[in-house]
Write an enzyme that holds these catalytic residues in place. Structure first.
Site, PDB file in Angstrom:
ATOM      1  CD  GLU A 288      -9.874  -9.710  15.380  1.00 29.27           C
ATOM      2  OE1 GLU A 288     -10.600  -8.720  15.380  1.00 29.27           O
ATOM      3  OE2 GLU A 288      -8.842  -9.798  14.674  1.00 29.27           O
ATOM      4  CE  LYS A 345     -10.736  -4.117  16.140  1.00 26.90           C
ATOM      5  NZ  LYS A 345     -10.720  -4.923  14.899  1.00 26.90           N
ATOM      6  CB  CYS A 396      -7.042  -6.980  15.333  1.00 22.33           C
ATOM      7  SG  CYS A 396      -6.425  -7.031  13.626  1.00 22.33           S
TER       8      CYS A 396
END
Length: 523
Positions: A288, A345, A396
């Protein structure tokens, strides 16, 4: 139905000895729940002490058993705060120098309130027959609430995430993380009830004993069913951990350093492949926040290194869309076409990627000034066609939520990847806690998982949760290895959110039963 009994508080009026004894017992319960919270923290990664988690729940369950709702809430808050404060110590590592301990204390307290609600509910249902089952279901209900509210929730520190190894892990393949949480809570509550009954010379021991044994036996029986066979062949994957400076908040303004470090790491991989030191991979995963791209996704260095490798490269970065929308994305770079398929995301970090109450948030978050507009969450499962690999991706924080990889696996992902940037949190335990989630997701969906972190911990994980390769923290290190590509759906993938709803509704039903019974007793 038994007749209502006179409370010890009323019967002890005018009897100083009993009041002193009651006060001493209360302090013992307070000490017990605080110790239990600390013990649950000790059960958490990086320590591989899965068996401590149910042992930690046991004194908490014993302390709230038979208590009033208000007392259960108080004990739950103490238990939760003792657990969450050290578990979330990485928040202090991240923000402490500029913001002091208040964000850390605040988040820990908010999460402890949800565990207080669990304690209150567990106290109410502890009077029902089969109490350990209902107490565990209430715990699941409150954990589900904690993962959804406020601001999208914060599912860090779920009981399931203490179980990246051990006999309860295979339960994830049947009912996901929520079933593992239920199993840990059930064993702990049963042990607590069993201890109380033995202490009081009670003979009704069968129910708690069975409640302890069933999850352990079921988990052990499921181990042979956890699939690892390469149903769609194998793939050689590589991760690039280019490293990042260990400077905490100052990393906010080091985008170029992160980009350059990872381009340098990718070029080392190119050299190793050309020299024959490393076999050519089929897929390369970068972390990321490697890039920062406008609507054209212009990145000549990343395009060049992808062409040199001759295989798809996955990289995460901040990206602006043509309509001005700002997202945290994963972009697949094709050797010939350049920037290709993308994923946005789905679960954004509150007070970082999306900032509620900006004027107030400035007091506790440096991201208010760094990002002048909120990022926008994606709502589409992340499945990228990377050569012959159907790659399911989550960024994440996504890995803490159940829906992200469930959606990807349902859409045909044969391999999962988690690009992440954990460099913010220094050498804290955060990276280990995060890695444990990926290990559980591997078993939950029967897929190998590739974790690619800027500064560690990067890892290659088999579908049974076993780590086959792992990097060190704050080192520049590339990993490579063969992984099985799998197509079979686990029952957990098929069921999706159903186990969460079923177990949560069991908790709601148990609470409703206690309300009806109290109303009946009053009449």
């Amino acid at each position: 139905m038994s007749a209502p009994t006179v409370t010890s508080q009323n019967s002890a009026e005018g009897q100083p000895g009993r009041r002193v004894a009651g006060g001493a017992a209360r302090w013992l319960r307070i000490i017990a729940v605080v110790a239990a919270g600390l013990l649950l923290y000790a059960a958490s990664p990086p320590r591989d002490l899965w068996w401590l988690a149910p042992l930690a729940v046991a004194p908490f369950a014993a302390a709230v058993h038979g208590r009033r709702t208000r007392g259960g809430f108080g004990y739950g808050v103490l238990f939760g705060f003792a657990y969450m404060l050290p578990l979330l110590g990485w928040i202090q590592d991240f923000l402490g120098n500029q913001f002091g301990p208040w964000p850390w204390l605040g988040v820990a307290l908010v999460e402890a309130v949800f565990l207080g609600l669990a304690g209150a509910g567990m106290a109410r249902v502890s009077s029902l027959r089969g109490a350990p089952v209902w107490m565990a279901a209430v715990f699941v209900l409150c954990e589900a609430l904690r993962g959804a509210q406020p601001f999208g929730g914060f599912p860090w520190g779920r009981l399931a995430f203490t179980q990246p190894t051990g006999p309860l892990l295979p339960l994830a393949s049947v009912g996901g993380a929520v079933l593992v949480t239920f199993a840990v809570a059930l064993i702990g509550c049963a042990l607590g009830v069993l201890a109380l009954r033995l202490r009081r010379s009670r003979t009704r021991l069968i129910t708690p004993v069975v409640a302890v044994l069933v999850p352990l036996v079921a988990g052990a029986a499921l181990w042979p069913t956890v699939g690892v066979a390469p149903e769609a062949g194998t793939a050689r994957v590589a991760t690039v951990q280019g490293n990042a400076p260990d400077i905490g908040l100052d990393l906010l303004y080091e985008d170029d350093v992160l980009h350059d470090n990872h381009i340098r790491g990718a070029r080392r991989l190119v050299e190793d492949v050309r020299a024959g030191r490393v076999p050519r991979p089929d897929l390369v995963v970068l972390p990321e926040q490697v890039g920062s791209w406008g609507p054209t996704r212009y990145d000549p260095e990343l395009s060049a290194v992808t062409a040199q490798l001759g295989v798809p490269v996955i990289a995460g970065g901040f990206a602006q869309d043509p309509d001005g929308t700002f997202r945290n994305r994963i972009v697949e770079w094709d050797p010939e076409r350049g920037a290709d398929e993308e994923y946005a995301k789905q679960h954004l970090v509150p007070f970082a990627e999306t900032i509620p109450m900006r004027s107030v948030a400035r007091l506790v978050s440096p991201f208010v000034d760094r990002f002048q507009q909120d990022m926008v969450a994606g709502d589409v499962p992340g499945v990228l066609q990377a050569g012959a690999i159907r790659l399911g991706v989550g960024l994440c924080y996504d890995v803490a939520y159940d829906d992200v990889f469930t959606g990807a696996a349902r859409e045909g992902a044969t391999l999962l990847a988690v690009p992440t940037n954990n460099a913010w949190y220094g050498h804290s335990e955060m990276s280990w806690q995060h890695l444990a989630m990926s290990r559980l997701r591997a078993v939950e969906h029967g897929r190998a998982v590739v974790v690619s972190a800027t500064s560690g911990i990067s890892a290659i994980i088999r579908p049974d949760g076993v780590i086959t390769a792992r990097s060190e923290q704050f080192t520049a290190q590339n990993l490579h290895g063969d992984v099985p590509l799998r197509t079979e759906r686990t029952l957990a993938t098929t069921l999706g959110a159903a186990p969460t709803w079923v177990l949560s509704l069991l908790g709601v039903g148990a609470l409703a039963a206690t309300a009806r019974r109290r109303a009946h007793d009053k009449n």
